[in-house]
Design an enzyme around this catalytic site. Structure first.
Site, PDB file in Angstrom:
ATOM      1  N   LYS A 118      32.933 -12.205 -14.947  1.00  0.00           N
ATOM      2  CA  LYS A 118      33.064 -13.493 -14.119  1.00  0.00           C
ATOM      3  C   LYS A 118      34.247 -12.439 -12.771  1.00  0.00           C
ATOM      4  O   LYS A 118      34.636 -11.897 -13.168  1.00  0.00           O
ATOM      5  CB  LYS A 118      34.407 -14.227 -14.200  1.00  0.00           C
ATOM      6  CG  LYS A 118      34.250 -16.030 -13.880  1.00  0.00           C
ATOM      7  CD  LYS A 118      32.804 -16.717 -14.065  1.00  0.00           C
ATOM      8  CE  LYS A 118      32.555 -17.658 -13.807  1.00  0.00           C
ATOM      9  NZ  LYS A 118      31.486 -18.637 -14.316  1.00  0.00           N
TER      10      LYS A 118
HETATM   11  P1  NAD Z   1      30.062 -27.187  -7.573  1.00  0.00           P
HETATM   12  O1  NAD Z   1      31.461 -26.438  -6.650  1.00  0.00           O
HETATM   13  O2  NAD Z   1      28.612 -27.715  -6.931  1.00  0.00           O
HETATM   14  O3  NAD Z   1      31.104 -28.526  -7.568  1.00  0.00           O
HETATM   15  C1  NAD Z   1      31.932 -29.352  -8.292  1.00  0.00           C
HETATM   16  C2  NAD Z   1      32.800 -30.776  -7.948  1.00  0.00           C
HETATM   17  O4  NAD Z   1      33.879 -30.973  -8.249  1.00  0.00           O
HETATM   18  C3  NAD Z   1      32.840 -30.613  -6.323  1.00  0.00           C
HETATM   19  O5  NAD Z   1      31.894 -32.157  -6.357  1.00  0.00           O
HETATM   20  C4  NAD Z   1      34.256 -30.610  -6.483  1.00  0.00           C
HETATM   21  O6  NAD Z   1      34.074 -31.687  -5.127  1.00  0.00           O
HETATM   22  C5  NAD Z   1      34.308 -31.074  -7.292  1.00  0.00           C
HETATM   23  N1  NAD Z   1      36.303 -31.396  -7.752  1.00  0.00           N
HETATM   24  C6  NAD Z   1      36.581 -30.012  -7.351  1.00  0.00           C
HETATM   25  N2  NAD Z   1      37.889 -30.238  -7.481  1.00  0.00           N
HETATM   26  C7  NAD Z   1      38.121 -31.388  -8.543  1.00  0.00           C
HETATM   27  C8  NAD Z   1      39.223 -32.178  -8.542  1.00  0.00           C
HETATM   28  N3  NAD Z   1      40.061 -31.801  -8.751  1.00  0.00           N
HETATM   29  N4  NAD Z   1      38.615 -33.458  -9.215  1.00  0.00           N
HETATM   30  C9  NAD Z   1      37.541 -34.010  -9.259  1.00  0.00           C
HETATM   31  N5  NAD Z   1      36.445 -33.619  -8.384  1.00  0.00           N
HETATM   32  C10 NAD Z   1      37.117 -32.017  -8.381  1.00  0.00           C
HETATM   33  O7  NAD Z   1      30.765 -26.398  -8.818  1.00  0.00           O
HETATM   34  P2  NAD Z   1      29.154 -26.170 -10.041  1.00  0.00           P
HETATM   35  O8  NAD Z   1      28.866 -25.340 -10.452  1.00  0.00           O
HETATM   36  O9  NAD Z   1      29.596 -27.744 -10.792  1.00  0.00           O
HETATM   37  O10 NAD Z   1      30.807 -25.963 -11.126  1.00  0.00           O
HETATM   38  C11 NAD Z   1      31.337 -26.844 -12.078  1.00  0.00           C
HETATM   39  C12 NAD Z   1      32.009 -26.057 -13.236  1.00  0.00           C
HETATM   40  O11 NAD Z   1      31.306 -25.813 -13.814  1.00  0.00           O
HETATM   41  C13 NAD Z   1      33.215 -25.347 -12.913  1.00  0.00           C
HETATM   42  O12 NAD Z   1      34.514 -24.926 -13.840  1.00  0.00           O
HETATM   43  C14 NAD Z   1      31.921 -23.977 -13.568  1.00  0.00           C
HETATM   44  O13 NAD Z   1      32.509 -22.596 -13.384  1.00  0.00           O
HETATM   45  C15 NAD Z   1      31.004 -24.439 -13.910  1.00  0.00           C
HETATM   46  N6  NAD Z   1      29.735 -23.744 -14.594  1.00  0.00           N
HETATM   47  C16 NAD Z   1      28.921 -24.329 -13.719  1.00  0.00           C
HETATM   48  C17 NAD Z   1      27.356 -24.020 -13.748  1.00  0.00           C
HETATM   49  C18 NAD Z   1      26.343 -23.776 -12.984  1.00  0.00           C
HETATM   50  O14 NAD Z   1      25.216 -23.133 -13.504  1.00  0.00           O
HETATM   51  N7  NAD Z   1      26.509 -24.281 -11.664  1.00  0.00           N
HETATM   52  C19 NAD Z   1      27.502 -22.686 -15.188  1.00  0.00           C
HETATM   53  C20 NAD Z   1      28.136 -23.098 -16.617  1.00  0.00           C
HETATM   54  C21 NAD Z   1      29.268 -23.787 -16.184  1.00  0.00           C
END
Ligand code: NAD
Length: 428
Positions: A118
């Site tokens: 990461k």
């Molecule tokens: P992203 O940036 O596309 O979306 C994150 C979302 O969470 C946004 O809508 C943001 O406004 C919101 N957010 C941030 N802080 C917040 C808070 N305190 N309260 C409420 N909403 C909040 O990111 P993503 O890719 O969707 O990732 C989200 C989570 O999923 C992370 O933990 C990431 O590590 C995990 N993840 C992502 C992927 C992927 O393929 N994108 C894969 C596995 C895990």
């Protein structure tokens, strides 16, 4: 094998952080059931390598600013390391270390030939222009050149990074090599070797896991009322998939707060709005709730898809859901996990539930290496097969050993990495 601490280094290690301690505490809960040698277990407690860089970047107003960046590789036992890159003001080495550890178990659980990594840059992406983000990404990629590569370490998108970020990383790496190297990153645009269905994969995988759990619990998915925290890549797609399967999404939230309508939200229109405006800020219908209130709404399924440490000692006792799905990584603290266990609220754990992203990333890498591309239906079917296979192994461990789904998922992942490490032996 003596631990690093016993070897004389009594000060906390550089990657020590609350999140890393959570990852290690979870490991310690699972490892007695994984049936691996204690020396092998001790080695798996620590990342193999951590890389700290500083990236000077010229801003649009002419100022030059230095951004700290990190990449942590936890285990290369099964193959190249794999994991996202996040742009976030809170990124630390310790946070990356914890997330890298979880990536190792996730890849092993899904039977992908990878270990976990990461990385991230400490910055405020929402305050930066596209030009600034591009210059930051290209400089960060250049700094990472000694440790990334298609056979070494393969980045992917994470918080606030996306297909465009991956395109800049791929281009920067390819320019250094003198030829196109699409397989150095995943989550790229399809035009440069990205995979169809990668964008949807994590959110779709979250809902495949929920659907499998509903089957086992004898619930009908189309009768479930859901609340989703986070409306980005994971939460936004998961919300769409839930309503496509007939479930009701009553509330969603992002950094601008939450929106609640017990009758169900118009998710497709909200998705289009968020895509156009960058967030749900200004969305006019439904009742506005804070993120704290949203987590405590009465519902059947709570999907956590924002970020780590959202359910803690402060709110775990007040949650009113019947099942939790971890779309985000580490959204439930260790203490909250214990409270939810006592309250008999099952948790579909992150290492299983959000593994759709890395699984289709693996399909993307395989397609890039073979220069042969598959269709959407084929990828969706291959993903469902892998997610269901992993779910069933986790469910079986949980039933056989009477463990939570989280510990069971970790047991399944840790066991495979431990067996591989034992077979390879200790170098030199
Ligand atoms: P992203 O940036 O596309 O979306 C994150 C979302 O969470 C946004 O809508 C943001 O406004 C919101 N957010 C941030 N802080 C917040 C808070 N305190 N309260 C409420 N909403 C909040 O990111 P993503 O890719 O969707 O990732 C989200 C989570 O999923 C992370 O933990 C990431 O590590 C995990 N993840 C992502 C992927 C992927 O393929 N994108 C894969 C596995 C895990």
């Amino acid at each position: 094998m003596a631990s690093v601490h016993e070897a004389g280094l009594h000060r906390p290690l550089e990657w020590d952080s609350p999140l890393y301690r959570t990852a290690v505490a979870q490991f310690d809960q699972a490892v007695p059931y994984a049936d691996i040698d204690p020396d092998v277990a001790e080695r798996l407690r620590y990342p193999e390598r951590a890389f700290i860089v500083s990236c000077p970047v010229r801003l649009d107003d002419g100022r030059r600013v230095v951004f700290p960046g990190y990449r942590v590789q936890h285990s290369s036992v099964l193959g190249p390391t794999k994991g996202g890159i996040r742009y976030d003001p809170e990124v630390t080495l310790g946070e990356c270390a914890a997330l890298a550890v979880w990536m190792t178990w996730k890849c092993a659980l899904l039977r992908l030939p990878y270990g976990g990594a990461k990385g991230g840059v400490r910055c405020s992406p929402s305050k930066m222009s596209q030009g600034e983000l591009e210059r930051l990404t290209r400089r960060f990629t250049s700094e990472l050149l000694p440790i990334i590569g298609p056979k070494e370490d393969i980045p992917a998108p994470d918080l606030a990074t996306n297909a465009q970020t991956m395109a800049w990383m791929m281009d920067t790496y390819s320019m250094q090599k003198g030829h196109a190297v699409p397989e150095v990153v995943t989550g790229k645009p399809i035009s440069i070797g990205g995979s169809v269905f990668r964008h949807e994969a994590t959110g779709a995988g979250v809902v495949m896991t929920i659907a499998r759990a509903c089957e086992r619990l004898d619930w009908k998915l189309n009768e479930q009322r859901c609340v989703v925290q986070g409306f980005g890549n994971v939460g936004g797609i998961a919300s769409l998939e839930l309503i496509e399967r007939g479930a009701t999404v009553m509330a969603v939230s992002d950094v601008s707060g939450g929106i609640y309508d017990p009758g169900g939200l118009d998710i497709p229109t909200m998705s289009a709005y968020a895509a156009e405006h960058g967030s749900l800020d200004g969305w006019a219908t439904g009742v506005r709730v804070s993120n704290e209130e949203l987590l405590e709404l009465e519902c059947d399924i709570l999907v956590l898809a924002a970020r780590e440490n959202q359910v803690t000692l402060a709110n775990a006792a007040r949650l009113q859901c019947k099942l939790i799905a971890e779309g985000a990584n580490g959204p439930i603290s260790l203490e909250a996990d214990a409270i939810l266990r006592e309250r008999a609220i099952p948790i579909l754990p992150d290492v299983l539930t959000n593994a759709g992203g890395v699984t289709v990333s693996y399909f993307e890498w395989v397609q890039d290496l073979g220069r042969l591309f598959w269709g959407r239906d084929e990828i969706r079917a291959k993903l469902a097969e892998k997610m269901n296979d992993a779910f069933d192994r986790v469910w079986d461990v949980s039933s056989e050993k009477n463990l939570t789904l989280r510990t069971s998922a970790l047991v399944a992942g840790i066991r495979d990495v431990g067996v591989a490490l034992e077979a390879r032996g200790l170098y030199p």
